[in-house]
Motif scaffolding. Structure first.
Motif, mmCIF file in Angstrom:
data_model
loop_
_atom_site.group_PDB
_atom_site.id
_atom_site.type_symbol
_atom_site.label_atom_id
_atom_site.label_comp_id
_atom_site.label_asym_id
_atom_site.label_seq_id
_atom_site.Cartn_x
_atom_site.Cartn_y
_atom_site.Cartn_z
ATOM 1 N N GLY A 1 -61.494 -31.555 68.677
ATOM 2 C CA GLY A 1 -62.366 -31.938 69.780
ATOM 3 C C GLY A 1 -61.552 -32.373 70.982
ATOM 4 O O GLY A 1 -60.605 -33.148 70.856
ATOM 5 N N ILE A 2 -61.919 -31.859 72.160
ATOM 6 C CA ILE A 2 -61.230 -32.202 73.408
ATOM 7 C C ILE A 2 -62.212 -32.952 74.290
ATOM 8 O O ILE A 2 -63.332 -32.473 74.525
ATOM 9 C CB ILE A 2 -60.721 -30.946 74.134
ATOM 10 N N GLY A 3 -61.813 -34.107 74.765
ATOM 11 C CA GLY A 3 -62.719 -34.882 75.601
ATOM 12 C C GLY A 3 -62.191 -36.281 75.831
ATOM 13 O O GLY A 3 -60.989 -36.534 75.709
ATOM 14 N N GLU A 4 -63.071 -37.196 76.137
ATOM 15 C CA GLU A 4 -62.691 -38.576 76.404
ATOM 16 C C GLU A 4 -62.717 -39.402 75.109
ATOM 17 O O GLU A 4 -63.532 -39.157 74.225
ATOM 18 C CB GLU A 4 -63.648 -39.204 77.417
ATOM 19 N N GLY B 1 -64.804 -28.163 73.393
ATOM 20 C CA GLY B 1 -64.523 -28.976 74.560
ATOM 21 C C GLY B 1 -64.806 -28.228 75.842
ATOM 22 O O GLY B 1 -65.620 -27.296 75.865
ATOM 23 N N PRO B 2 -64.118 -28.591 76.935
ATOM 24 C CA PRO B 2 -64.373 -27.972 78.235
ATOM 25 C C PRO B 2 -63.861 -26.538 78.304
ATOM 26 O O PRO B 2 -63.389 -25.971 77.308
ATOM 27 C CB PRO B 2 -63.600 -28.867 79.216
ATOM 28 N N GLU B 3 -63.933 -25.971 79.500
ATOM 29 C CA GLU B 3 -63.445 -24.612 79.733
ATOM 30 C C GLU B 3 -62.003 -24.488 79.265
ATOM 31 O O GLU B 3 -61.177 -25.364 79.507
ATOM 32 C CB GLU B 3 -63.522 -24.286 81.222
ATOM 33 N N GLY B 4 -61.711 -23.399 78.587
ATOM 34 C CA GLY B 4 -60.385 -23.177 78.022
ATOM 35 C C GLY B 4 -60.336 -23.401 76.530
ATOM 36 O O GLY B 4 -59.408 -22.924 75.855
ATOM 37 N N SER B 5 -61.319 -24.106 75.976
ATOM 38 C CA SER B 5 -61.323 -24.386 74.540
ATOM 39 C C SER B 5 -61.466 -23.116 73.711
ATOM 40 O O SER B 5 -60.804 -22.954 72.678
ATOM 41 C CB SER B 5 -62.459 -25.357 74.200
ATOM 42 N N ALA B 6 -62.327 -22.200 74.159
ATOM 43 C CA ALA B 6 -62.551 -20.964 73.408
ATOM 44 C C ALA B 6 -61.288 -20.118 73.353
ATOM 45 O O ALA B 6 -60.969 -19.518 72.313
ATOM 46 C CB ALA B 6 -63.700 -20.170 74.035
ATOM 47 N N GLU B 7 -60.554 -20.065 74.472
ATOM 48 C CA GLU B 7 -59.307 -19.299 74.497
ATOM 49 C C GLU B 7 -58.278 -19.909 73.556
ATOM 50 O O GLU B 7 -57.591 -19.196 72.814
ATOM 51 C CB GLU B 7 -58.754 -19.242 75.923
ATOM 52 N N ALA C 1 -57.409 -27.063 78.778
ATOM 53 C CA ALA C 1 -58.767 -27.524 78.467
ATOM 54 C C ALA C 1 -58.864 -29.038 78.612
ATOM 55 O O ALA C 1 -59.857 -29.561 79.135
ATOM 56 C CB ALA C 1 -59.151 -27.093 77.055
ATOM 57 N N ASP C 2 -57.831 -29.755 78.167
ATOM 58 C CA ASP C 2 -57.847 -31.212 78.275
ATOM 59 C C ASP C 2 -57.825 -31.656 79.740
ATOM 60 O O ASP C 2 -58.479 -32.636 80.115
ATOM 61 C CB ASP C 2 -56.647 -31.791 77.525
ATOM 62 N N ASP C 3 -57.109 -30.927 80.578
ATOM 63 C CA ASP C 3 -57.100 -31.236 82.009
ATOM 64 C C ASP C 3 -58.499 -31.081 82.609
ATOM 65 O O ASP C 3 -58.850 -31.758 83.580
ATOM 66 C CB ASP C 3 -56.129 -30.310 82.752
ATOM 67 N N GLY C 4 -59.299 -30.184 82.013
ATOM 68 C CA GLY C 4 -60.659 -29.982 82.490
ATOM 69 C C GLY C 4 -61.554 -31.182 82.266
ATOM 70 O O GLY C 4 -62.562 -31.356 82.958
ATOM 71 N N VAL C 5 -61.197 -32.033 81.299
ATOM 72 C CA VAL C 5 -61.973 -33.259 81.060
ATOM 73 C C VAL C 5 -61.897 -34.158 82.279
ATOM 74 O O VAL C 5 -62.894 -34.705 82.751
ATOM 75 C CB VAL C 5 -61.447 -34.001 79.809
ATOM 76 N N GLU C 6 -60.682 -34.308 82.810
ATOM 77 C CA GLU C 6 -60.494 -35.130 84.007
ATOM 78 C C GLU C 6 -61.215 -34.531 85.214
ATOM 79 O O GLU C 6 -61.813 -35.238 86.017
ATOM 80 C CB GLU C 6 -58.984 -35.252 84.312
ATOM 81 N N SER C 7 -61.192 -33.178 85.317
ATOM 82 C CA SER C 7 -61.852 -32.504 86.430
ATOM 83 C C SER C 7 -63.362 -32.740 86.384
ATOM 84 O O SER C 7 -64.015 -32.960 87.399
ATOM 85 C CB SER C 7 -61.552 -31.005 86.394
ATOM 86 N N GLN C 8 -63.917 -32.697 85.181
ATOM 87 C CA GLN C 8 -65.358 -32.915 85.031
ATOM 88 C C GLN C 8 -65.739 -34.345 85.422
ATOM 89 O O GLN C 8 -66.789 -34.589 86.003
ATOM 90 C CB GLN C 8 -65.793 -32.649 83.586
ATOM 91 N N ARG C 9 -64.845 -35.287 85.125
ATOM 92 C CA ARG C 9 -65.148 -36.688 85.408
ATOM 93 C C ARG C 9 -65.123 -36.958 86.918
ATOM 94 O O ARG C 9 -65.880 -37.784 87.415
ATOM 95 C CB ARG C 9 -64.134 -37.585 84.690
#
Length: 202
Positions: free
Chosen positions: A70-73, A113-119, A193-201
């Motif tokens: 799982g990727i997220g906060e 998780g966010p975009e990039g997780s599927a790849e 994908a983990d960087d996308g968590v910060e972008s979403q926030r």
């Protein structure tokens, strides 16, 4: 942040293997330590994507595990135990491990998780398939090989009492060089994908 939830396959009809799993993952660095979460599951919180790759592939090599990433906060301040952890990474890890149970003939690993997780999941599953297909004889050779070390195949051949050609063929058959090249690529995809968590926030 990454949360790994790892579930034992066939736990109702086989002995408890969680202590074995915790020993297997002992050397993988964590923010919150590896521990039994519930019943036949273990969980850990990991900061570095390369450590996520190491943990996931160790489980796939060992066999008998469903791996959910799982990727997220992860809410701070961090608790002492991952069982007390909260945040989207824990929710994603739960979703991922449940999906890992439905992968069929594919490597039982999923990333949520966010975009990039599927790849990241696709490349990790492909690499996992190669790792799961290796024989014990191939692993005896691969475990002795040292990346980027001149003469290592000759040294391994001498240690095992086989020819350098046999070592070379085993490494090629097991896609060892490809694994070395792909591991950093999977880590980069997970980091993206983990960087996308910060972008979403923000």
């Amino acid at each position: 942040m990454f949360v790994l939830t790892i579930d034992q396959q066939g736990s109702r009809s086989s002995p408890d293997r969680i202590p074995e799993l915790l020993d297997l993952l002992r050397s993988v660095p964590t923010i919150l330590p590896w521990e039994r979460s519930v019943g036949d599951e273990a969980q850990g919180v990991v900061a570095r994507a390369s450590d996520v790759v190491d943990a996931a592939l160790a489980c796939l090599r060992d066999g008998g595990w469903y791996v959910g990433i799982g990727i997220g906060e992860v809410e701070q301040p961090y608790p002492e135990s991952s069982r007390e952890g909260r945040g989207s990474a824990f929710v994603s890890a739960r979703t991922a491990v449940e999906r890992a149970k439905r992968t069929g003939d594919r490597a039982p690993v999923s990333v949520e998780g966010p975009e990039g997780s599927a790849e990241a999941e696709g490349v990790l599953a492909l690499l996992g398939r190669h790792i799961m297909a290796r024989s014990e004889a191939e692993w005896r050779i691969l475990d002795l090989l040292q990346p980027d070390t001149r003469g290592t195949q000759t040294a391994v051949a001498r240690t095992l009492g086989i020819s350098p050609q046999a070592v070379s063929k085993a490494a090629a058959r097991a896609a060892w060089q490809e694994e070395l090249a792909v591991r950093p690529a999977v880590a980069r995809l997970l980091t993206w994908a983990d960087d996308g968590v910060e972008s979403q926030r923000t």
